[in-house]
Design an enzyme around this catalytic site. Structure first.
Site, short mmCIF file in Angstrom:
data_model
loop_
_atom_site.label_atom_id
_atom_site.label_comp_id
_atom_site.label_asym_id
_atom_site.label_seq_id
_atom_site.Cartn_x
_atom_site.Cartn_y
_atom_site.Cartn_z
N CYS A 174 0.85 -1.19 0.00
CA CYS A 174 0.00 0.00 0.00
C CYS A 174 0.88 1.24 0.00
O CYS A 174 1.91 1.27 0.67
CB CYS A 174 -0.90 0.02 1.24
SG CYS A 174 -2.24 -1.16 1.18
N GLN A 175 0.45 2.24 -0.73
CA GLN A 175 1.18 3.50 -0.82
C GLN A 175 1.18 4.20 0.55
O GLN A 175 2.20 4.70 0.98
CB GLN A 175 0.52 4.38 -1.86
CG GLN A 175 1.20 5.71 -2.10
CD GLN A 175 0.48 6.52 -3.17
OE1 GLN A 175 -0.63 6.18 -3.59
NE2 GLN A 175 1.10 7.59 -3.59
#
Length: 140
Positions: A51-52
């Protein structure tokens, strides 16, 4: 409610909105209503890889059902995990393993996310399923 019923309910809710601005706002609101993860579970081992932004996910098995809690440091991501938790929490591990996540495509979410957020979405679903596999193994 089973997973399919919940997913259909989510599809119906998203279809009520005219455009993606309204849908994003709805996701943000869902994220605000997300039952917060206990701070003791906001640890590196609960961060979803891929996930960013940071997304913490915790799972507990109670009465043969998995209960998820989560949090994120980004409002859209928090809304995404809130939708997934709504669909998959309070369900039997076997049902989570066998469930598909087609409702994500049906609400048009994936196509309205940046590539990095779309990858994060896939990572979130994968992590939910991994918890389900681990708990199903315990139950067998």
């Amino acid at each position: 409610m089973n997973i399919n019923d919940i997913q259909n309910e989510i599809i119906d809710e998203f279809s009520m909105f005219e455009d993606w601005e309204e849908r994003y706002q709805y996701m943000i609101d869902l994220g605000k209503d997300l039952p917060l993860i206990d701070d003791k579970y906001k640890i590196d081992s609960n961060i979803i890889k891929g996930c960013q932004s940071k997304v913490w996910l915790h799972a507990e098995l109670k009465d043969d059902k998995i209960y998820f809690t989560a949090d994120s440091d980004a409002i859209i991501t928090k809304g995404i995990i809130a939708i997934l938790i709504r669909a998959f929490s309070n369900q039997h591990p076997k049902d989570i393993i066998e469930a598909n996540a087609d409702f994500i495509d049906k609400i048009g979410l994936k196509e309205h996310l940046s590539p990095t957020r779309a990858n994060g979405l896939v990572s979130m679903i994968k992590q939910l399923k991994m918890y389900a596999i681990a708990y199903q193994t315990q139950l067998n």
